[in-house]
Design a protein around this motif. Structure first.
Motif, PDB file in Angstrom:
ATOM      1  N   VAL A  62     -17.211 104.152 -39.585  1.00  0.00           N
ATOM      2  CA  VAL A  62     -17.531 102.720 -39.468  1.00  0.00           C
ATOM      3  C   VAL A  62     -17.098 102.215 -38.091  1.00  0.00           C
ATOM      4  O   VAL A  62     -15.957 102.443 -37.684  1.00  0.00           O
ATOM      5  N   HIS A  63     -18.000 101.565 -37.380  1.00  0.00           N
ATOM      6  CA  HIS A  63     -17.656 100.989 -36.081  1.00  0.00           C
ATOM      7  C   HIS A  63     -17.621  99.468 -36.209  1.00  0.00           C
ATOM      8  O   HIS A  63     -18.507  98.877 -36.794  1.00  0.00           O
ATOM      9  N   PHE A  64     -16.592  98.871 -35.612  1.00  0.00           N
ATOM     10  CA  PHE A  64     -16.470  97.419 -35.661  1.00  0.00           C
ATOM     11  C   PHE A  64     -16.695  96.813 -34.278  1.00  0.00           C
ATOM     12  O   PHE A  64     -16.241  97.356 -33.279  1.00  0.00           O
ATOM     13  N   PHE A  65     -17.394  95.687 -34.265  1.00  0.00           N
ATOM     14  CA  PHE A  65     -17.623  94.957 -33.022  1.00  0.00           C
ATOM     15  C   PHE A  65     -17.146  93.533 -33.230  1.00  0.00           C
ATOM     16  O   PHE A  65     -17.248  92.995 -34.327  1.00  0.00           O
ATOM     17  N   ASN A  66     -16.626  92.898 -32.175  1.00  0.00           N
ATOM     18  CA  ASN A  66     -16.119  91.546 -32.362  1.00  0.00           C
ATOM     19  C   ASN A  66     -17.245  90.511 -32.208  1.00  0.00           C
ATOM     20  O   ASN A  66     -18.412  90.858 -32.025  1.00  0.00           O
ATOM     21  N   HIS A  67     -16.861  89.269 -32.280  1.00  0.00           N
ATOM     22  CA  HIS A  67     -17.802  88.157 -32.234  1.00  0.00           C
ATOM     23  C   HIS A  67     -18.733  88.218 -31.015  1.00  0.00           C
ATOM     24  O   HIS A  67     -19.885  87.809 -31.068  1.00  0.00           O
ATOM     25  N   PHE A  68     -18.231  88.743 -29.897  1.00  0.00           N
ATOM     26  CA  PHE A  68     -19.047  88.782 -28.682  1.00  0.00           C
ATOM     27  C   PHE A  68     -19.829  90.088 -28.540  1.00  0.00           C
ATOM     28  O   PHE A  68     -20.486  90.322 -27.534  1.00  0.00           O
ATOM     29  N   GLY A  69     -19.692  90.955 -29.548  1.00  0.00           N
ATOM     30  CA  GLY A  69     -20.422  92.223 -29.484  1.00  0.00           C
ATOM     31  C   GLY A  69     -19.652  93.328 -28.800  1.00  0.00           C
ATOM     32  O   GLY A  69     -20.189  94.389 -28.538  1.00  0.00           O
ATOM     33  N   TYR A  70     -18.365  93.096 -28.495  1.00  0.00           N
ATOM     34  CA  TYR A  70     -17.555  94.154 -27.898  1.00  0.00           C
ATOM     35  C   TYR A  70     -17.068  95.109 -28.962  1.00  0.00           C
ATOM     36  O   TYR A  70     -16.688  94.701 -30.045  1.00  0.00           O
ATOM     37  N   TYR A  71     -17.024  96.367 -28.595  1.00  0.00           N
ATOM     38  CA  TYR A  71     -16.510  97.382 -29.499  1.00  0.00           C
ATOM     39  C   TYR A  71     -15.033  97.130 -29.757  1.00  0.00           C
ATOM     40  O   TYR A  71     -14.250  96.937 -28.840  1.00  0.00           O
TER      41      TYR A  71
END
Lengths: 327, 87
Positions: A62-71
């Motif tokens: 599972v990969h998570f990205f933050n609100h701005f689309g950063y990894y």
């Protein structure tokens, strides 16, 4: 073949009846677990350990990205392909400076040759002839580098020349590349590039997970206590082919518009619709197939990335010398 | 390969079949699933279904299409489920 899924809606992700359930305010969606290779989460999603246990069992990363689309990071399930031998060999190739240099040089060579190929595609009326030649000289000089730092410097130099061509490759008056800026990107094109690069990094990481290699040991990017680096190494080779060409196409076809972005503190960020478009296009690109001369069959770009990892595995096992993919 | 599965199952077993299909394919309508699947996974799906149906009363149909690009789907009215990879 199992495919990655991308989650953009807020909700709860859980294990339900031996499959994955996404509960959002618009209702419930069952996700066919047997057909999922990885999960990319861009929204606010609640999940629990029971789900992570289930995903481990199914070998889903599972990969998570933050609100701005950063990894942000990945849930990397327990390794299921364990090979002590490969890890030892990987470490040996890192610790032996000559062996490390050899691999690092191959990554830079692959990246720069693919940069040249990309430039050639946009080289109408020989406008980049001079710069292509100068990057070629850089490739030839790689052999003179006796340290990884020198390789990095050479690569950085060549990249600057490459980026200086961008403004002429872009046929839209609304977009200007200028120079490469990160964290946060200062203009639209840099924002696109940062987002697409992180998609590529996670894609490579997911493919490495399916080999014996340990992503923590990279060669061009120094191995440290912080993060995965082998995926960054491999990604360098594919960036010009997969990311840069995709961005140029999207902008030149005006599929991405200036209204797809908004200002954030100190930089520019993409709107959700633009992120979705980029994910969609990137996924299509990964599923695109090309004819593989050695295998004599059609191979998707995603498989090509996996094969790159296999080639490195072969190299460190001293089976066959590594040659980077050129596209 | 791409598979469309439709089933006609007696009420007492229909929930079971639904759950099995959800693991492998995307739900698109009541009693209809579809999606990309490998040959091996497809065999697994068939085995699991076989264990759960009553052969004399229930019926499951598989439409097997060698390549996804050969299917064009048109929908009238509500789109109930989708096969998208973006959620």
């Amino acid at each position: 073949m199992a495919e990655p899924i991308y989650i953009f809606s807020d909700g709860i992700l859980k294990r339900k009846e031996n499959t994955i359930l996404l509960e959002t305010k618009d209702g419930k969606r069952h996700i066919p677990v047997e057909n999922v290779s990885e999960i990319n989460i861009f929204s606010e999603v609640d999940l629990n350990k029971r789900l992570l246990e289930f995903l481990t069992e199914k070998q889903i990363i599972v990969h998570f990205f933050n609100h701005f689309g950063y990894y942000v990071g990945s849930y990397y399930p327990r390794e299921f392909l364990n090979s002590g031998l490969v890890i030892l060999k990987q470490a040996e190739h890192y610790l032996n400076s000559e062996k490390r240099l050899l691999l690092a040089r191959m990554f830079v060579k692959g990246a720069l040759c693919n940069i040249i190929n990309t430039l050639k595609k946009y080289n109408d009326d020989d406008q980049f002839a001079e710069r292509i030649q100068s990057i070629r000289n850089h490739v030839e000089n790689l052999i003179l580098c006796s340290e990884v730092n020198q390789l990095m410097a050479l690569e950085g130099n060549a990249r600057e020349i490459y980026y200086s061509c961008f403004d002429r490759m872009i046929k839209s008056e609304h977009f200007q590349f200028g120079s490469r800026t990160k964290r946060p990107p200062e203009n639209e094109l840099n924002a696109l590039m940062s987002f697409a690069n992180s998609l590529l990094y996670t894609t490579v990481l997911s493919q490495i997970y399916r080999t014996h290699l340990d992503p923590r040991i990279g060669y061009l990017h120094s191995t440290n206590n912080r993060r995965f680096t082998l995926n960054l190494d491999i990604a360098e080779i594919f960036k010009p082919v997969l990311v840069d060409r995709m961005i140029l196409t999207l902008v030149n076809r005006k599929q991405i518009k200036p209204t797809d972005f908004h200002q954030i503190a100190g930089g520019i960020s993409m709107k959700e619709s633009a992120k979705k478009l980029l994910v969609q296009t990137f996924e299509e690109r990964l599923q695109d197939t090309i004819h593989h001369a050695k295998l004599k069959r059609q191979v998707s770009y995603r498989s090509l990335i996996r094969m790159e990892a296999y080639k490195i595995e072969k190299h460190i096992l001293e089976d066959e010398e590594y040659e980077p993919y050129l596209g | 390969m791409y598979v469309i599965v439709t089933y006609d199952i007696e009420q007492e077993r229909v929930g079971k079949i639904l759950k099995v299909c959800r693991k492998y394919l995307n739900w698109v309508q009541n009693s209809v699933f579809e999606g990309e699947i490998t040959q091996a996974k497809f065999e697994k799906l068939k085995l699991e279904l076989q264990e759960n149906i009553e052969r004399s009363r229930d019926s499951v149909r598989f439409y097997i299409i060698s390549d996804k690009t050969l299917v064009t789907v048109e929908v009238l009215g509500q789109e109930k489920g989708s096969t998208s990879f973006m959620y």
